[in-house]
Design an enzyme around this catalytic site. Structure first.
Site, PDB file in Angstrom:
ATOM      1  CG  ASN A 111      -1.849   1.189   1.259  1.00 20.31           C
ATOM      2  OD1 ASN A 111      -2.511   1.483   0.257  1.00 20.31           O
ATOM      3  ND2 ASN A 111      -1.942   1.895   2.381  1.00 20.31           N
ATOM      4  CG  HIS A 113      -0.871   6.347   4.533  1.00 17.22           C
ATOM      5  ND1 HIS A 113      -2.253   6.327   4.496  1.00 17.22           N
ATOM      6  CD2 HIS A 113      -0.531   7.185   5.539  1.00 17.22           C
ATOM      7  CE1 HIS A 113      -2.718   7.116   5.454  1.00 17.22           C
ATOM      8  NE2 HIS A 113      -1.701   7.650   6.100  1.00 17.22           N
ATOM      9  CB  SER A 140       4.987   5.600   4.065  1.00 19.66           C
ATOM     10  OG  SER A 140       5.368   6.710   4.847  1.00 19.66           O
ATOM     11  CG  ASP A 149      -3.092   3.643   6.557  1.00 20.57           C
ATOM     12  OD1 ASP A 149      -3.102   3.021   5.485  1.00 20.57           O
ATOM     13  OD2 ASP A 149      -3.926   4.537   6.833  1.00 20.57           O
TER      14      ASP A 149
END
Length: 219
Positions: A111, A113, A140, A149
């Protein structure tokens, strides 16, 4: 590099798909990965059109028809797996994933973020960074875990916060760095340089990352 040789990537989106586009651009430029499907929970997501323009299956699985997250994620997992991915990439997919789905893709899901994690997990990161008086902000890339997250961070890009910044101007500068950051992290994974070890630690080139790597600014 052919799709058969390249790392197979499925991308999940909910919106415009600008990070998806950065991956597609890198793929066209010869990166060792291939986006083999794009899946959205929103039928109107412009990122689906980006996929279609590149001849990539653009699929919609709306969460609205499901009574709960578990049943949706079960079908989402089946849809993802039908494309035999080596890596699943979240690119603005605005859904909180169930632990079962995350566990299924342990070490194979990334992911991005828009904050310097662990700061400002969740939404409205740019507004919160400004309200907190941060002098530095950024983005990030991390492995996905059940904590929102909260997975191990791999690499970050930093931008200065200036006195005249609004949430919009800061977001634009961060997004430009995201477009550099994400293709790089996916490339590292495709090249076998990046992995999550059995202890849940990110490793790059065989070395445990005690701190996230920092991508130097191109400004």
């Amino acid at each position: 590099m052919s799709e058969q040789q390249a790392l197979r990537v499925v991308v999940l989106i909910s919106g415009g798909g600008s990070n998806l586009q950065s991956l597609l651009d890198a793929q066209i430029a010869g990166a060792p990965f291939a986006v083999v499907a794009v899946i959205s929970n929103q039928a109107t997501a412009f990122g689906l059109e980006r996929a279609r323009q590149h001849g990539i299956p653009a699929l919609v699985l709306s969460h609205r028809a499901y009574p709960d997250r578990a049943s949706y994620d079960a079908d989402l997992q089946r849809l993802i797996d039908s494309h035999a991915p080596d890596l699943v990439v979240l690119a603005g997919f605005m859904r909180i994933l169930t632990p079962a789905l995350v566990a299924h893709y342990r070490g194979r899901m990334l992911n991005i973020h828009p904050s310097l994690l662990p700061k400002f997990q969740g939404l409205h990161t740019h507004e919160r960074a400004l309200a907190a008086g941060e002098r530095e902000h950024g983005a990030s890339v991390h492995f996905v875990t059940a904590e929102l997250d909260g997975g191990p961070v791999i690499v970050q890009a930093r931008v200065p916060v200036v006195a005249s910044d609004t949430a919009e101007t800061l977001a634009a500068r961060v997004l430009a760095q995201e477009h550099r950051l994400y293709p790089l992290a996916v490339r590292w994974f495709a090249e076998g340089r990046l992995r999550l070890d059995d202890a849940g630690r990110p490793r790059c080139d065989g070395r445990v990352l005690q701190m996230p790597l920092v991508l130097q600014s191109d400004s």
